[in-house]
Design a protein around this motif. Sequence first.
Motif, PDB file in Angstrom:
ATOM      1  N   UNK A  37      72.916 -38.675  18.403  1.00  0.00           N
ATOM      2  CA  UNK A  37      72.220 -38.720  17.119  1.00  0.00           C
ATOM      3  C   UNK A  37      70.731 -38.994  17.343  1.00  0.00           C
ATOM      4  N   UNK A  38      69.905 -38.507  16.431  1.00  0.00           N
ATOM      5  CA  UNK A  38      68.481 -38.823  16.466  1.00  0.00           C
ATOM      6  C   UNK A  38      68.223 -40.099  15.667  1.00  0.00           C
ATOM      7  N   UNK A  39      67.051 -40.667  15.869  1.00  0.00           N
ATOM      8  CA  UNK A  39      66.711 -41.881  15.117  1.00  0.00           C
ATOM      9  C   UNK A  39      66.671 -41.583  13.617  1.00  0.00           C
ATOM     10  N   UNK A  40      66.207 -40.389  13.250  1.00  0.00           N
ATOM     11  CA  UNK A  40      66.142 -40.026  11.833  1.00  0.00           C
ATOM     12  C   UNK A  40      67.541 -39.900  11.215  1.00  0.00           C
ATOM     13  N   UNK A  41      68.517 -39.515  12.013  1.00  0.00           N
ATOM     14  CA  UNK A  41      69.887 -39.408  11.503  1.00  0.00           C
ATOM     15  C   UNK A  41      70.559 -40.772  11.338  1.00  0.00           C
ATOM     16  N   UNK A  42      69.961 -41.816  11.919  1.00  0.00           N
ATOM     17  CA  UNK A  42      70.537 -43.155  11.843  1.00  0.00           C
ATOM     18  C   UNK A  42      69.807 -44.068  10.866  1.00  0.00           C
ATOM     19  N   UNK A  43      68.499 -44.236  11.059  1.00  0.00           N
ATOM     20  CA  UNK A  43      67.744 -45.255  10.324  1.00  0.00           C
ATOM     21  C   UNK A  43      67.822 -45.014   8.814  1.00  0.00           C
ATOM     22  N   UNK A  44      68.235 -46.055   8.107  1.00  0.00           N
ATOM     23  CA  UNK A  44      68.358 -45.976   6.656  1.00  0.00           C
ATOM     24  C   UNK A  44      69.692 -45.476   6.176  1.00  0.00           C
ATOM     25  N   UNK A  45      70.557 -45.065   7.091  1.00  0.00           N
ATOM     26  CA  UNK A  45      71.875 -44.536   6.721  1.00  0.00           C
ATOM     27  C   UNK A  45      72.960 -45.569   6.991  1.00  0.00           C
ATOM     28  N   UNK A  46      74.034 -45.513   6.197  1.00  0.00           N
ATOM     29  CA  UNK A  46      75.154 -46.433   6.362  1.00  0.00           C
ATOM     30  C   UNK A  46      75.934 -46.074   7.623  1.00  0.00           C
ATOM     31  N   UNK A  47      76.355 -47.096   8.343  1.00  0.00           N
ATOM     32  CA  UNK A  47      77.010 -46.870   9.629  1.00  0.00           C
ATOM     33  C   UNK A  47      78.233 -45.975   9.507  1.00  0.00           C
ATOM     34  N   UNK A  48      79.003 -46.110   8.412  1.00  0.00           N
ATOM     35  CA  UNK A  48      80.225 -45.317   8.296  1.00  0.00           C
ATOM     36  C   UNK A  48      79.994 -43.968   7.633  1.00  0.00           C
ATOM     37  N   UNK A  49      78.764 -43.728   7.132  1.00  0.00           N
ATOM     38  CA  UNK A  49      78.389 -42.367   6.750  1.00  0.00           C
ATOM     39  C   UNK A  49      78.041 -41.564   8.003  1.00  0.00           C
ATOM     40  N   UNK A  50      77.447 -42.225   8.973  1.00  0.00           N
ATOM     41  CA  UNK A  50      77.088 -41.554  10.218  1.00  0.00           C
ATOM     42  C   UNK A  50      78.303 -41.397  11.124  1.00  0.00           C
ATOM     43  N   UNK A  51      79.139 -42.441  11.193  1.00  0.00           N
ATOM     44  CA  UNK A  51      80.306 -42.437  12.075  1.00  0.00           C
ATOM     45  C   UNK A  51      81.565 -42.806  11.287  1.00  0.00           C
ATOM     46  N   UNK A  52      82.083 -41.863  10.479  1.00  0.00           N
ATOM     47  CA  UNK A  52      83.343 -42.131   9.767  1.00  0.00           C
ATOM     48  C   UNK A  52      84.524 -41.967  10.706  1.00  0.00           C
ATOM     49  N   UNK A  53      85.711 -42.364  10.230  1.00  0.00           N
ATOM     50  CA  UNK A  53      86.929 -42.094  10.993  1.00  0.00           C
ATOM     51  C   UNK A  53      87.207 -40.594  10.996  1.00  0.00           C
TER      52      UNK A  53
END
Length: 406
Positions: A37-53
Amino acid sequence: MTDYAKVFRALPGMVALLTPDLLYVDANDDFLRLSGRTREQLVGHHVFDVFPDNPQDPAATGAQNLAASLRRVLESGERDSLAPQRYDVESPERPGEWDVRYWSAVNAPVLGPDGRVELLVHRVEEITELIRSRGEAAGDGRTRVLEAELYTRARELQEVNERLRAAHAREREVALALQEAMLPAPGPIGPHRAAVRYRPAAGTLNVCGDWYDLVALGGGDRIGVAVGDVVGHGLAAAGVMGQLRSALSAASRVTKGPAQALDVLDLYARSVEGAENSTAVETWIDYERGVVTYSSAGHPPPALRHPDGSVEFLDRATDPPLGARPAHIRRPQAETAFGTGAALVLYTDGLVERRDEDIDAGLARLAETLRRHGEAGPEALADALLFEMLPVGGATDDTALIVVGL
């Protein structure tokens, strides 16, 4: 000057920072590289929106287990570890396809000045290649066996953690009940007014080491007032607290002054397991002479609010905590005068100490609060002190408080 942002990004291993709402604040270079993932895809986003089950795996529990771990850190303010487990990640190059991954995580709190969690440090170790290599070395089908073993171990660890939390909660409940039994609200001491308060630490086991005592002294219109703090917490601290409180209460009735009473307590503490390095302060109030005599064993200084509104900290007779010296040495003693309408405040460190803050800042807040409310009676003043001095979410250490009208 150290560039901590640069240091953070160069940390070996995967490390990310989360808000209490579980939004990414930052991630180091290894986290970005290994998660794809890029920093833009992470920062400000919910952890489980980025990495759901993985929706293609009905038995997936990675997100659920991680959420439970993060919740435990937020509630307890203490670090929490997750057993290695499978937690698939959607391929960034091929949306809709999921890569089988195995992770082990440790989550730790970053506490603010008020003792509440401000950030979460989320450290992850990827062990996918280790699991695959072990499975390949053992032959076909071994990877599935290892997956099952990991799942079983994760469930077992989760159950153990739940039992430990239940046991800790029960210990806290019993310790608080014991504390309440040993620290009853005192009755009137002749014509003199006094208010006592005890507030347990919020959300932790750091309770039941604080105590207070008020006794009538012979030889005139005199009373003894003391507070103390035992190192440790829970049932063990409550037991030590009860012994020290009883010993000092008895010593106050037969000695010639506060310093001598603490001398006796110091000798006694050396024979009680868990009592060494406890702190205490003893004050004797002589209403006929208008004098407070005091001695302290490593404890925060009592505050004397004079009738003119000035505040004096009784800090001219402070010595190390109980049993801290290799050999016993007689303790110092001092006295100060007071006028009618003054107020004496004794307290434990939960009232004035905060993480990442010098204790002088807490003492300054105490002095200012006393200047604003010092004319109130002991009960009202005790309530005002707790309301204005303790953090909104509760202190991370328990607090004992005594206010005596003079």
